[in-house]
Design an enzyme around this catalytic site. Structure first.
Site, short mmCIF file in Angstrom:
data_model
loop_
_atom_site.label_atom_id
_atom_site.label_comp_id
_atom_site.label_asym_id
_atom_site.label_seq_id
_atom_site.Cartn_x
_atom_site.Cartn_y
_atom_site.Cartn_z
N SER A 90 -83.21 -9.87 8.23
CA SER A 90 -84.14 -10.65 9.06
C SER A 90 -85.28 -9.74 9.48
O SER A 90 -85.03 -8.61 9.95
CB SER A 90 -83.41 -11.16 10.31
OG SER A 90 -84.36 -11.58 11.27
N GLY A 91 -86.50 -10.22 9.34
CA GLY A 91 -87.65 -9.41 9.72
C GLY A 91 -87.74 -9.19 11.22
O GLY A 91 -87.75 -8.05 11.70
N SER A 92 -87.78 -10.28 11.97
CA SER A 92 -87.94 -10.14 13.43
C SER A 92 -86.76 -9.39 14.03
O SER A 92 -86.93 -8.55 14.93
CB SER A 92 -88.09 -11.52 14.09
OG SER A 92 -86.98 -12.34 13.83
N ASP A 252 -89.40 -20.79 14.12
CA ASP A 252 -89.52 -19.36 14.41
C ASP A 252 -90.81 -19.14 15.19
O ASP A 252 -91.88 -19.58 14.77
CB ASP A 252 -89.53 -18.58 13.09
CG ASP A 252 -89.25 -17.09 13.28
OD1 ASP A 252 -89.56 -16.56 14.36
OD2 ASP A 252 -88.74 -16.47 12.33
N GLY A 257 -90.44 -12.39 9.05
CA GLY A 257 -90.58 -11.31 8.07
C GLY A 257 -89.96 -11.62 6.73
O GLY A 257 -90.50 -11.22 5.68
O1 LIG Z 1 -88.38 -12.70 10.78
C1 LIG Z 1 -87.41 -13.20 10.21
O2 LIG Z 1 -87.14 -12.93 9.03
C2 LIG Z 1 -86.55 -14.13 10.97
N1 LIG Z 1 -86.94 -14.58 12.26
C3 LIG Z 1 -85.86 -15.43 12.75
C4 LIG Z 1 -85.23 -15.97 11.52
C5 LIG Z 1 -85.51 -14.97 10.41
O3 LIG Z 1 -84.37 -14.20 10.16
#
Ligand SMILES: O=C(O)[C@H]1NCC[C@@H]1O
Length: 342
Positions: A90-92, A252, A257
């Site tokens: 997961s990016g965040s 989101d 990310g």
């Molecule tokens: O940034 C992301 O990739 C994510 N944000 C919440 C759900 C994903 O995993």
């Protein structure tokens, strides 16, 4: 006060999306790899329910469990818990984890740049943190290899007709639709409709198109629907809006990310984005993640890119979650008024 558990959490958000970090009070789950440990957490559900369900959590919350790394190169490892899934990456969440590790002093910070290697369930990710005055100001994450899956696939969605979609993997699995074609300009007041439609599109893609990861047979579904804004060319590089519908029905707050990584893989496959370009994704609240393609590789028989994403995160507080043995709801509860856009 009495409690049969005390779970220590440092809360954070990355460009608007919550990514809490459990820093103590939970023993590492069984498993020889971080992926196996994450499957145990997903099957067992006790910790997921305790921290994600009300009254301690809510549908907006993601929680990361720090665990000892298995890989000799890793400085730390984490297992990501999202409302419905326990994903590879997961990016965040990786940006929140990096920020919490450095800003709270769990790992030593070096200014102006700290380099870390983190072990996510989906693989090793290299992190470069720009740090000043004791704060990790911007986190650059070299994400896991990302690939375009199906381009211009036809997808029938009840009530919406036949959509043209792309599918891709960027550390998690996406069905990607054109936001403008769906009537969205990706503004905050569209969040409810984006969440609702996104869930329908993801469900339809899971039934009709299906996803499989060539090297991870356990990841066999689409998690998310990305409503992709039109690409603009600006003096700073490519820029586009991005809204991701997360199961069971929320948007989101960050630009996502994994979606940025998946989109860069698609743009590279189409010849739109090269190694000299950068793409800034803008969320529904106006926050940004910026991405670059560092190189190319392969995932099984698929051509893939090595994406880098960057963004900022901030600590919002600390919590000690407890469980009174007389509490009749030890695993909490979820209700459909907030758990999933209807
Ligand atoms: O940034 C992301 O990739 C994510 N944000 C919440 C759900 C994903 O995993």
């Amino acid at each position: 006060m009495r409690s049969t558990k005390t779970i220590h959490v440092i809360s954070a958000h990355a460009e608007g999306e919550v990514g809490d970090v459990i820093v103590g009070g939970v023993t590492p789950p069984p498993g020889d790899t971080i992926w196996e440990q994450s499957r145990w957490i997903a099957r067992d559900n006790t910790l997921r329910n305790f921290v994600l369900n009300e009254p301690r959590g809510g549908v907006f919350r993601h929680v990361n469990l720090l665990v000892p790394p298995k890989h000799s190169e890793a400085d730390a490892a984490f297992i990501i818990m999202e409302p419905e899934h326990t994903p590879p990456m997961s990016g965040s969440n990786s940006i929140c984890v990096s920020t919490v590790l450095l800003d709270s002093g769990i790992l030593p910070m070096q200014e102006p740049v700290t380099n870390l290697t983190l072990e996510a369930p989906g693989g090793l990710v290299r992190v470069r943190a720009e740090c000043r005055d004791g704060k990790a100001e911007r986190i650059f994450v070299q994400n896991v290899p990302s690939f375009a899956d199906k381009l211009d696939a036809k997808l029938e969605v009840e009530g919406l007709g036949t959509l043209t979609v792309d599918t891709a993997y960027g550390g998690d699995s996406f069905v990607i639709v054109d936001a403008a074609a769906m009537g969205f300009s990706l503004k905050p007041d569209e969040a409810h409709d984006i969440a609702r439609l996104g869930v329908r599109i993801t469900n339809a893609a899971n039934e009709a198109l299906g996803f499989s990861h060539p090297e991870n047979p356990d990841w066999r579904h689409f998690s998310f629907c990305l409503f992709a804004g039109q690409i603009e060319r600006t003096p700073e590089g490519l820029r586009a809006g991005a809204a991701v519908a997360i199961q069971p029905g929320k948007v989101d707050r960050s630009p996502t990310g994994t979606a940025l990584s998946a989109r860069m893989a698609v743009l590279h496959a189409r010849g739109v984005m090269g190694l000299d370009d950068q793409l800034t994704a803008v969320s529904v609240i106006g926050s940004t993640f910026t991405g670059r393609i560092l190189g190319t590789t392969a995932v099984g028989d698929r051509a893939a890119v090595i994406p880098e994403i960057s963004g900022r995160a901030w600590i919002t507080g600390t919590h000690q979650h407890m469980l009174d043995p007389s509490d009749p709801w030890p695993e909490g509860y979820r209700l459909t008024d907030t758990w999933g856009a209807r």
